[in-house]
Write an enzyme that holds these catalytic residues in place. Structure first.
Site, PDB file in Angstrom:
ATOM      1  N   THR A 275       0.797  -1.225   0.000  1.00 41.38           N
ATOM      2  CA  THR A 275       0.000   0.000   0.000  1.00 41.38           C
ATOM      3  C   THR A 275       0.835   1.285   0.000  1.00 41.38           C
ATOM      4  OG1 THR A 275      -1.834  -1.098   1.059  1.00 41.38           O
ATOM      5  CG2 THR A 275      -1.716   1.286   1.344  1.00 41.38           C
TER       6      THR A 275
ATOM      7  N   LYS B 151      -6.894   5.137   5.000  1.00 41.66           N
ATOM      8  CA  LYS B 151      -5.618   4.806   5.640  1.00 41.66           C
ATOM      9  C   LYS B 151      -4.723   6.035   5.675  1.00 41.66           C
ATOM     10  CE  LYS B 151      -5.507   0.054   3.902  1.00 41.66           C
ATOM     11  NZ  LYS B 151      -4.728  -0.953   3.155  1.00 41.66           N
ATOM     12  N   ASP B 152      -3.983   6.194   6.765  1.00 37.93           N
ATOM     13  CA  ASP B 152      -3.076   7.340   6.859  1.00 37.93           C
ATOM     14  C   ASP B 152      -2.017   7.282   5.764  1.00 37.93           C
ATOM     15  OD1 ASP B 152      -0.638   5.865   8.069  1.00 37.93           O
ATOM     16  OD2 ASP B 152      -2.149   5.457   9.579  1.00 37.93           O
TER      17      ASP B 152
ATOM     18  N   ASP C  34      -9.604  -3.192  -0.113  1.00 40.23           N
ATOM     19  CA  ASP C  34      -8.424  -3.896   0.403  1.00 40.23           C
ATOM     20  C   ASP C  34      -8.766  -4.724   1.637  1.00 40.23           C
ATOM     21  OD1 ASP C  34      -5.418  -4.237   0.373  1.00 40.23           O
ATOM     22  OD2 ASP C  34      -5.679  -3.422   2.377  1.00 40.23           O
TER      23      ASP C  34
ATOM     24  N   HIS D 221      -8.483  -8.787   1.812  1.00 42.39           N
ATOM     25  CA  HIS D 221      -7.700  -9.504   2.821  1.00 42.39           C
ATOM     26  C   HIS D 221      -8.589 -10.426   3.668  1.00 42.39           C
ATOM     27  CE1 HIS D 221      -3.806  -7.723   2.251  1.00 42.39           C
ATOM     28  NE2 HIS D 221      -4.275  -6.491   2.375  1.00 42.39           N
TER      29      HIS D 221
ATOM     30  N   HIS E 134      -2.043  -1.192  -5.764  1.00 46.50           N
ATOM     31  CA  HIS E 134      -1.507  -2.521  -6.111  1.00 46.50           C
ATOM     32  C   HIS E 134      -2.695  -3.380  -6.476  1.00 46.50           C
ATOM     33  CE1 HIS E 134      -3.063  -3.693  -2.219  1.00 46.50           C
ATOM     34  NE2 HIS E 134      -2.408  -2.673  -1.696  1.00 46.50           N
TER      35      HIS E 134
HETATM   36 ZN    ZN Z   1      -3.088  -1.375  -0.399  1.00 46.63          ZN
END
Ligand code: ZN
Length: 547
Positions: free
Chosen positions: A78, A160-161, A291, A295, A337
């Site tokens: 990421t 996400k940061d 994401d 996962h 990705h």
């Molecule tokens: Zn990612």
């Protein structure tokens, strides 16, 4: 004078519906650039769902489409992936070689450094880190836009940061990301904007209650099949995002998360009137739910199907809101990705070689084994799981380190799940790659992820379809991060009202996005200052790229 009055009256008469139809010259510079990264949105996911989209994704898929975009480097994680999108540079230049790396020279006890932390801040640890842009070695598009015209506003909102930091750059006007319990900012003295407060309150309230399962769309019925995961009581593949109260993990791995991120972004657009100022503004959005769902459940069950269709719908609503408000915007959507499904489902559906890693490949285990064999004390080897960068314990004497390197490389190379191993010396001697990314050799891909200061002493490449999660009984069942094309290939979609769409099936790179956007907004870049090249979005003449 009369003409001016008429024009003013006409402007007043523009209703929201009419504003939607107002034609914008696609060759003029847009007032607002919107960059959306969908975390783990592989080219394979785009291909699988392309025919099912009816909302925002459908619109973007009718613009300028590069279905074979590449996050061309080896370490498809990421943080590196997000670092390429708006810098125009590969990780070898951005310095973001992985989500985490070992800095054995770090002043603190915890040598495991997170990509978007400032480890010099007292109390910052790799687990509870102080968010910072410290490690990003290059400027982003937003940084350059503000340098060219300080009136440009740069706003980043993400799940996400590391997405918000790597795309937002060194000095964004606003940066907000999910902090685990609420949206937070790393910007000193940032006053919480109304849309952030509203989202935080809304989410806090929603989390106090259980959530019912979402409806299963007809298009997802064929994917409704339970897949057993070793060590897990419950299978994956049939989930519909029901959750108990206060289950923050389940909220994050659901379409609800992306909806909140987009709602904050849209609210910030409104509140700051982005795209209506004197200079071009930049709105950066990191959608993270795909994401977490990939996962948690893999990429080919009901969970991802519901997510893809929900994301398409909420993106459609988001773009329609902008249309109603008459904002002149250009949008690009890509990913940090790709990804691959969990090996159990792959193995059941035509890919029998898909498997999980042997636990013996784990860097810690390998370090213990080598320590026993070579009679050495200490961790011996440092690494993040069974592949990628690995570091030899600096506490060992130089001669012991040389023996560990030779033995570790030999042991990894001999393992049947390992494709190859590159040493730091081999990588340092490899020139930076050029040419189409699908033609790059494995060492060239690894070279694009290599930073002499931060990279490991050697780099382990697993064979294709080997998932580097030995034990899926808890946490992730599937992942990404490999050197192989299922993790490297992502779509790159540009859209602007009035722009003639086209599809270019030949490969491009995510580092091409930044110079392409710079061309579109007329921002000059010094020759050779970025790895990427400008893609002509107008399929000229006229051209959107400088000559
Ligand atoms: Zn990612």
């Amino acid at each position: 004078m009369k003409l001016k009055l008429l024009a003013a009256l006409l402007a007043l008469a523009v209703t929201p519906a009419a504003a939607q139809q107002r034609s914008v010259s696609p060759t003029a510079r847009p007032k607002l650039v919107i960059v959306i990264s969908v975390d783990q949105f592989s080219a394979d996911l785009f291909a699988e769902y392309r025919g099912l989209y009816t909302g925002g994704m459908r619109r973007l898929a009718q613009g300028v489409v590069f279905p074979a975009g590449y996050q061309s480097h080896a370490a498809t994680e990421t943080c590196p992936g997000h670092s390429t999108i708006l810098t125009g540079d590969r990780p070898a230049r951005t310095g973001i070689i992985a989500n985490n790396w070992y800095d054995q020279g770090a002043a603190r006890a915890d040598k495991y450094v997170y990509c978007s932390e400032d480890e010099r801040v007292p109390g910052s640890t790799s687990e509870h880190y102080t968010v910072s842009d410290l490690h990003l070695r290059v400027p982003t598009l937003g940084d350059l836009m503000q340098r060219a015209d300080p009136r440009s506003r740069v706003v980043a909102v993400a799940g996400k940061d590391r997405a918000a930091v790597m795309m937002g750059g060194h000095n964004p006007t606003q940066r907000w990301y999910w902090g685990g319990r609420s949206f937070v900012s790393d910007r000193a003295g940032a006053r919480e904007p109304g849309p952030v407060t509203q989202a935080n309150n809304r989410i806090a309230t929603a989390l106090t209650r259980p959530r019912d399962a979402m409806a299963l769309p007809d298009a997802c019925q064929s994917r409704d099949r339970a897949i057993a995961v070793p060590g897990r009581a419950t299978p994956v593949g049939t989930g519909r995002f029901a959750r108990g109260e206060n289950d923050r993990g389940a909220f994050r791995a659901s379409p609800d998360f992306d909806r909140e991120i987009l709602t904050v972004a849209e609210g910030m657009r409104d509140e700051m009137r982005l795209g209506e100022g004197p200079a071009t503004d930049l709105l950066i959005i990191g959608l993270s739910a795909t994401d977490y769902i990939g996962h948690g459940f893999g990429t080919r069950g009901t969970e991802m199907c519901i997510q893809q269709l929900a994301m398409d719908r909420i993106l459609g609503d988001f773009l329609q809101d902008l249309d109603r408000e008459g904002v002149d915007y250009a949008v690009v959507l890509t990913a940090d990705h790709g990804g691959i499904d969990l090996p159990e489902r792959s193995a059941e559906t035509g890919a029998p070689t898909a498997a999980r890693t042997d636990p013996a490949l784990n860097a810690t285990r390998m370090g213990q084994e080598l320590g026993r064999r070579l009679r050495l004390q200490g961790p011996v080897l440092l690494g993040d799981g069974p592949f990628g960068d690995m570091w030899i314990d600096r506490g060992l004497p130089a001669r012991a380190r040389a023996r560990v390197l030779a033995e570790a490389v030999r042991a990894y190379r001999a393992h049947p799940q390992v494709q190859t191993v590159f040493t730091r010396a081999e990588l340092a001697a490899t020139p930076s790659p050029s040419g189409p990314p699908e033609t790059w050799s494995l060492i060239q891909r690894a070279r694009a992820s290599f930073d002499p200061e931060r990279s490991g002493d050697f780099y382990v490449v697993l064979k294709p379809r080997i998932t580097p999660i030995a034990d899926a009984s808890r946490g992730s069942v599937a992942t990404h991060g490999s050197i192989w094309d299922y993790d490297r290939r992502v779509p790159i979609l540009f859209w602007r009202r009035g722009m003639t769409g086209f599809e270019q099936p030949l490969s491009v790179e995510t580092v091409d996005i930044m110079p392409s956007l710079a061309g579109l907004i007329g921002l000059p870049l010094a020759p050779g200052s970025v790895d990427g090249r400008c893609l002509d979005l107008l399929a000229g003449p006229p051209t959107s790229c400088p000559n």
